[in-house]
Design a protein around this motif. Structure first.
Motif, mmCIF file in Angstrom:
data_model
loop_
_atom_site.group_PDB
_atom_site.id
_atom_site.type_symbol
_atom_site.label_atom_id
_atom_site.label_comp_id
_atom_site.label_asym_id
_atom_site.label_seq_id
_atom_site.Cartn_x
_atom_site.Cartn_y
_atom_site.Cartn_z
ATOM 1 N N GLN A 45 3.848 -25.950 25.682
ATOM 2 C CA GLN A 45 2.859 -25.548 24.415
ATOM 3 C C GLN A 45 2.578 -26.927 23.651
ATOM 4 O O GLN A 45 1.453 -26.897 23.420
ATOM 5 C CB GLN A 45 3.878 -24.953 23.543
ATOM 6 N N GLU A 48 -0.607 -28.105 25.862
ATOM 7 C CA GLU A 48 -1.730 -27.203 25.321
ATOM 8 C C GLU A 48 -2.218 -27.713 24.062
ATOM 9 O O GLU A 48 -3.502 -27.878 23.979
ATOM 10 C CB GLU A 48 -1.246 -25.804 25.546
ATOM 11 N N ARG A 49 -1.247 -27.940 23.291
ATOM 12 C CA ARG A 49 -2.040 -28.199 21.831
ATOM 13 C C ARG A 49 -2.538 -29.584 21.926
ATOM 14 O O ARG A 49 -3.712 -29.707 21.063
ATOM 15 C CB ARG A 49 -0.957 -28.328 20.771
ATOM 16 N N GLN A 52 -6.094 -29.226 23.469
ATOM 17 C CA GLN A 52 -7.030 -28.336 22.503
ATOM 18 C C GLN A 52 -7.427 -29.132 21.164
ATOM 19 O O GLN A 52 -8.529 -29.140 20.727
ATOM 20 C CB GLN A 52 -6.233 -27.020 22.081
ATOM 21 N N SER A 53 -6.606 -29.862 20.528
ATOM 22 C CA SER A 53 -6.773 -30.329 19.262
ATOM 23 C C SER A 53 -6.831 -31.843 18.983
ATOM 24 O O SER A 53 -7.084 -32.359 18.001
ATOM 25 C CB SER A 53 -5.602 -29.872 18.395
#
Length: 429
Positions: A45, A48-49, A52-53
């Motif tokens: 997680q 992935e964060r 993305q960010s």
């Protein structure tokens, strides 16, 4: 068409399915014991964060390399992730020629880079870097928060280019800036010379693949120079940051005839090893003093600890660094590896040196001996009309020896004390 059920087939199928379900559950349980599923899910997680960010685009490769570096650096100061360039540099440093400044460094618990020791006759050594110096900036880049690989990468560069290290040094009121010119580092691991008639000196600056045989050759050369009358030997391991374990074993093997030299213990069977001396003893039990200080680490401490435990000689100087762990290079593929701490090493008597170091038998701190220039006493030879001595020799040679000792005391007080101690041992023997 009527479907005819085969009760044996059904039972057999059910049995097979039952076994499969049981086996799957067992594998799942074993996997859970090996790999914490919740933590792996959390890591996924987070990755992935970030992708993305994060303010800038970052690749999977960069993220995973950072994660691996973080895992290893969090274990201890010596475990590390080796990229292809890192692996190449490691091989070069143990073979005796590489580019850079010539300092052995670790990541300090404060987050800064600490100097274990400058290596003899290198740019860092000539610039005055000292064991214990804390590097806070490399040029204009703050060091705090860097990995050890980041710091090494910044300090590397084209030979002939300059770099400025900002350091904090004990006893100084403020930060110091040291300018160093990068160069190709060619290390002569073993150097030797006669201190004076009958007393030899061997300096080992780092333990490399050829150190053992070179040490034996140095002993033999000194004995030849002394016409077989080698009364004492000073082995200088000050500011020696260590190196190849096998090389330290070979040095001790050249000093003792039998017994345990060092042993290692880890969690896996192949981490446990024992090294013992062979019957050959090239040093022939010549009187020995070993010099150490806070820059003497790892393989240097193996030698000092073995000499001390076997009562083969006296250890002199100040307490050593205290690196008592063994690192193993574990390849991941043809280009990548990890350097992992896999064992602790112990002296023959069972002492762990980790975070303790070797305490010298005779503590001598660095210093300067100031000698009086004037001689307040008159001698018989100063009196008018004094008779000459009717025997030849002695006076001029004695005067030269006194001057040599005075020069040594001024240049290197610890070495002077080691020579004085060797003379005392030889006298009483």
């Amino acid at each position: 068409m009527r479907l005819i059920r085969n009760p044996w087939l059904t039972a057999t199928t059910a049995l097979v399915i039952g076994i499969a379900v049981g086996f799957t559950s067992q594998v799942h349980a074993e996997n859970e014991s090996r790999l914490p599923i919740d933590e792996v899910r959390l890591m996924s997680q987070i990755l992935e964060r970030i992708k993305q960010s994060y303010v800038e685009e970052v690749t999977d490769e960069e993220l995973f390399e950072s994660a691996i570096e973080g895992m290893l650096s969090g274990l201890d100061p010596h475990s590390d992730y080796l990229t292809p360039d890192d692996f190449k540099s490691l091989r070069e440093s143990t073979s005796g020629e590489f580019g850079g400044l010539g300092i052995e460094i670790i990541l300090d618990e404060t987050g800064f880079v600490r100097v274990v020791a400058p290596i003899d006759d290198t740019p860092a050594f000539r610039a005055g870097m000292q064991s214990g110096d804390l590097i806070t900036k490399i040029d204009e880049t703050p060091v705090k928060g860097m990995t050890i690989n980041d710091a090494v990468s910044l300090m590397r560069g084209k030979p002939g280019t300059d770099i400025v290290l900002t350091i904090a040094r004990e006893g100084e009121n403020g930060p110091l800036e040291v300018e160093i010119t990068r160069d190709i580092i060619k290390i002569t691991s073993v150097r030797s010379r006669m201190l004076e008639t009958g007393y030899g000196y061997i300096r080992i600056s780092q333990f490399q693949e050829r150190t053992g045989p070179d040490f034996v050759n140095a002993i033999e050369s000194l004995r030849d120079e002394a016409n077989g009358e080698l009364n004492g030997l000073v082995l200088d391991l000050r500011n020696n940051p260590g190196g190849v374990l096998q090389a330290s074993v070979e040095v001790v093997d050249a000093l003792i005839s039998e017994g345990l030299i060092v042993y290692t213990e880890g969690r896996t069977a192949n981490s446990d090893s024992r090294f013992t001396a062979r019957s050959a003893n090239p040093s022939e039990n010549v009187n020995l003093v070993v010099l150490i200080n806070g820059g003497s680490a790892s393989a240097s401490e193996i030698v000092a600890g073995a000499v001390q435990d076997h009562k083969r000689g006296l250890i002199m100087g100040t307490q050593s660094f205290g690196k008592g762990s063994v690192q193993t290079i574990l390849p991941l593929d043809k280009d990548h590896a990890i350097k992992l701490t896999t064992a602790r090493y112990y002296t023959p008597s069972g002492r762990s040196i980790q975070a303790q170091g070797i305490v010298p038998d005779v503590i001598v701190k660095p210093g300067k001996l100031t000698q009086q220039d004037s001689e307040p006493y008159y001698k018989e030879a100063d009196l008018a009309g004094a008779l000459n001595n009717d025997q030849e020799g002695g006076t001029e040679a004695d005067s030269e020896t006194e001057q040599t000792e005075a020069d040594l005391a001024e240049r290197d007080y610890q070495l002077y004390q080691a020579l004085t101690l060797l003379k005392g041992i030889s006298f009483f023997k």
